[in-house]
Scaffold this active site. Sequence first.
Site, PDB file in Angstrom:
ATOM      1  N   LYS A  45      -4.600  -0.919   6.461  1.00 34.78           N
ATOM      2  CA  LYS A  45      -6.051  -0.863   6.646  1.00 34.78           C
ATOM      3  C   LYS A  45      -6.670  -2.238   6.397  1.00 34.78           C
ATOM      4  O   LYS A  45      -6.131  -3.060   5.657  1.00 34.78           O
ATOM      5  CB  LYS A  45      -6.673   0.149   5.688  1.00 34.78           C
ATOM      6  CG  LYS A  45      -6.271   1.587   5.961  1.00 34.78           C
ATOM      7  CD  LYS A  45      -7.028   2.526   5.048  1.00 34.78           C
ATOM      8  CE  LYS A  45      -6.672   3.954   5.339  1.00 34.78           C
ATOM      9  NZ  LYS A  45      -5.510   4.424   4.601  1.00 34.78           N
ATOM     10  N   ARG A  73     -10.962  -0.545  -6.573  1.00 36.55           N
ATOM     11  CA  ARG A  73     -10.786   0.100  -5.267  1.00 36.55           C
ATOM     12  C   ARG A  73     -10.755  -0.970  -4.180  1.00 36.55           C
ATOM     13  O   ARG A  73     -11.673  -1.765  -4.032  1.00 36.55           O
ATOM     14  CB  ARG A  73     -11.918   1.087  -5.005  1.00 36.55           C
ATOM     15  CG  ARG A  73     -11.771   1.805  -3.672  1.00 36.55           C
ATOM     16  CD  ARG A  73     -12.833   2.891  -3.485  1.00 36.55           C
ATOM     17  NE  ARG A  73     -12.733   3.454  -2.157  1.00 36.55           N
ATOM     18  CZ  ARG A  73     -11.833   4.348  -1.766  1.00 36.55           C
ATOM     19  NH1 ARG A  73     -10.958   4.799  -2.625  1.00 36.55           N
ATOM     20  NH2 ARG A  73     -11.812   4.798  -0.529  1.00 36.55           N
ATOM     21  N   LYS A  74      -9.652  -0.972  -3.410  1.00 28.21           N
ATOM     22  CA  LYS A  74      -9.594  -1.898  -2.276  1.00 28.21           C
ATOM     23  C   LYS A  74     -10.755  -1.570  -1.340  1.00 28.21           C
ATOM     24  O   LYS A  74     -11.035  -0.404  -1.138  1.00 28.21           O
ATOM     25  CB  LYS A  74      -8.251  -1.753  -1.541  1.00 28.21           C
ATOM     26  CG  LYS A  74      -7.042  -2.161  -2.363  1.00 28.21           C
ATOM     27  CD  LYS A  74      -5.728  -1.897  -1.641  1.00 28.21           C
ATOM     28  CE  LYS A  74      -5.452  -0.415  -1.555  1.00 28.21           C
ATOM     29  NZ  LYS A  74      -4.206  -0.050  -0.875  1.00 28.21           N
ATOM     30  N   THR A  94      -2.592   1.130  -4.607  1.00 28.16           N
ATOM     31  CA  THR A  94      -3.050   2.236  -3.775  1.00 28.16           C
ATOM     32  C   THR A  94      -4.388   2.815  -4.219  1.00 28.16           C
ATOM     33  O   THR A  94      -4.620   3.020  -5.412  1.00 28.16           O
ATOM     34  CB  THR A  94      -1.965   3.346  -3.737  1.00 28.16           C
ATOM     35  OG1 THR A  94      -2.406   4.434  -2.936  1.00 28.16           O
ATOM     36  CG2 THR A  94      -1.600   3.856  -5.130  1.00 28.16           C
ATOM     37  N   ASN A  95      -5.254   3.051  -3.265  1.00 28.98           N
ATOM     38  CA  ASN A  95      -6.471   3.822  -3.509  1.00 28.98           C
ATOM     39  C   ASN A  95      -6.067   5.290  -3.513  1.00 28.98           C
ATOM     40  O   ASN A  95      -5.365   5.736  -2.601  1.00 28.98           O
ATOM     41  CB  ASN A  95      -7.511   3.593  -2.411  1.00 28.98           C
ATOM     42  CG  ASN A  95      -8.169   2.234  -2.481  1.00 28.98           C
ATOM     43  OD1 ASN A  95      -8.048   1.520  -3.476  1.00 28.98           O
ATOM     44  ND2 ASN A  95      -8.862   1.868  -1.421  1.00 28.98           N
ATOM     45  N   GLN A  96      -6.495   6.021  -4.514  1.00 29.41           N
ATOM     46  CA  GLN A  96      -6.195   7.449  -4.611  1.00 29.41           C
ATOM     47  C   GLN A  96      -7.472   8.222  -4.904  1.00 29.41           C
ATOM     48  O   GLN A  96      -7.625   8.856  -5.945  1.00 29.41           O
ATOM     49  CB  GLN A  96      -5.114   7.692  -5.680  1.00 29.41           C
ATOM     50  CG  GLN A  96      -3.752   7.173  -5.306  1.00 29.41           C
ATOM     51  CD  GLN A  96      -3.155   7.916  -4.120  1.00 29.41           C
ATOM     52  OE1 GLN A  96      -3.243   9.137  -4.014  1.00 29.41           O
ATOM     53  NE2 GLN A  96      -2.549   7.167  -3.192  1.00 29.41           N
ATOM     54  N   ASP A 126       0.876  -1.159   0.000  1.00 29.86           N
ATOM     55  CA  ASP A 126       0.000   0.000   0.000  1.00 29.86           C
ATOM     56  C   ASP A 126       0.922   1.219   0.000  1.00 29.86           C
ATOM     57  O   ASP A 126       2.079   1.124   0.432  1.00 29.86           O
ATOM     58  CB  ASP A 126      -0.886  -0.041   1.250  1.00 29.86           C
ATOM     59  CG  ASP A 126      -1.789   1.167   1.380  1.00 29.86           C
ATOM     60  OD1 ASP A 126      -2.352   1.610   0.356  1.00 29.86           O
ATOM     61  OD2 ASP A 126      -1.926   1.675   2.503  1.00 29.86           O
ATOM     62  N   ARG A 127       0.450   2.366  -0.452  1.00 28.66           N
ATOM     63  CA  ARG A 127       1.333   3.532  -0.450  1.00 28.66           C
ATOM     64  C   ARG A 127       1.202   4.322   0.853  1.00 28.66           C
ATOM     65  O   ARG A 127       2.078   4.292   1.704  1.00 28.66           O
ATOM     66  CB  ARG A 127       1.060   4.436  -1.662  1.00 28.66           C
ATOM     67  CG  ARG A 127       2.202   5.446  -1.871  1.00 28.66           C
ATOM     68  CD  ARG A 127       1.860   6.536  -2.836  1.00 28.66           C
ATOM     69  NE  ARG A 127       1.104   7.578  -2.159  1.00 28.66           N
ATOM     70  CZ  ARG A 127       0.754   8.723  -2.696  1.00 28.66           C
ATOM     71  NH1 ARG A 127       1.067   8.985  -3.950  1.00 28.66           N
ATOM     72  NH2 ARG A 127       0.065   9.617  -2.021  1.00 28.66           N
ATOM     73  N   ASP A 128       0.089   5.042   1.004  1.00 29.40           N
ATOM     74  CA  ASP A 128      -0.080   5.932   2.156  1.00 29.40           C
ATOM     75  C   ASP A 128      -0.176   5.132   3.447  1.00 29.40           C
ATOM     76  O   ASP A 128      -1.079   4.324   3.619  1.00 29.40           O
ATOM     77  CB  ASP A 128      -1.317   6.811   1.971  1.00 29.40           C
ATOM     78  CG  ASP A 128      -1.224   7.668   0.707  1.00 29.40           C
ATOM     79  OD1 ASP A 128      -0.155   8.247   0.471  1.00 29.40           O
ATOM     80  OD2 ASP A 128      -2.219   7.733  -0.033  1.00 29.40           O
ATOM     81  N   TYR A 161      -4.194  12.710   1.628  1.00 32.09           N
ATOM     82  CA  TYR A 161      -4.174  13.207   0.248  1.00 32.09           C
ATOM     83  C   TYR A 161      -2.814  13.792  -0.144  1.00 32.09           C
ATOM     84  O   TYR A 161      -2.712  14.910  -0.640  1.00 32.09           O
ATOM     85  CB  TYR A 161      -5.299  14.224   0.019  1.00 32.09           C
ATOM     86  CG  TYR A 161      -6.653  13.663   0.375  1.00 32.09           C
ATOM     87  CD1 TYR A 161      -7.235  12.665  -0.394  1.00 32.09           C
ATOM     88  CD2 TYR A 161      -7.328  14.104   1.513  1.00 32.09           C
ATOM     89  CE1 TYR A 161      -8.456  12.126  -0.053  1.00 32.09           C
ATOM     90  CE2 TYR A 161      -8.548  13.568   1.858  1.00 32.09           C
ATOM     91  CZ  TYR A 161      -9.114  12.578   1.075  1.00 32.09           C
ATOM     92  OH  TYR A 161     -10.328  12.056   1.418  1.00 32.09           O
TER      93      TYR A 161
END
Length: 178
Positions: A134, A107-108, A50-52, A8-10, A19
């Site tokens: 998450k 989207r995860k 990643t979800n963005q 995951d990124r964030d 954001y």
Amino acid sequence: MNKALFLDRDGIINVDHGYVYQKENFEFVAGIFELCRQAMAKGYLLIIITNQSGIGRGKYTIQEFDALTRWMKEEFKKQQCLITDVYYCPHHPTKGKGEYLKACQCRKPEPGLLLKASDEHKIDLKQSIFIGDKTSDMQAAQAAGIHNRILLASKYDDHQQITAHRIDELTAASTYID
């Protein structure tokens, strides 16, 4: 078949300040480069999932996300880490705007991005690893058939509803990379 360390990124690669789309606000999580070098030494491809939804919410553009991604990949390269690919979902089922307002398979917690990465890079998901912070990360990994799931559980409480290795700091993930 290849195996991958999906990240995951964030919250995993960078500190989640909410954001993040500018390099000035991008702060790498302690231990991420060492972890990635260890995984690469054991034959894992490095792939970001990643979800963005910030794109879909109008907080930043795809071009801004792409520019930050190019910079991030260069920073990894400077640390002898090669990011094989980055997959992202710009959608949000209730807060997206225009074309981004939709429920999707990318989207995860949906596994769409993992399945796409697996197909494009010939990845054996059963031999792969997913590290996220998450519940939705772990749900996507489970739905895709990834057995080795690592949850950085220090920020969000999942109330033990999912099966994953739980760690309090990213540096502890190295224990589960074989």
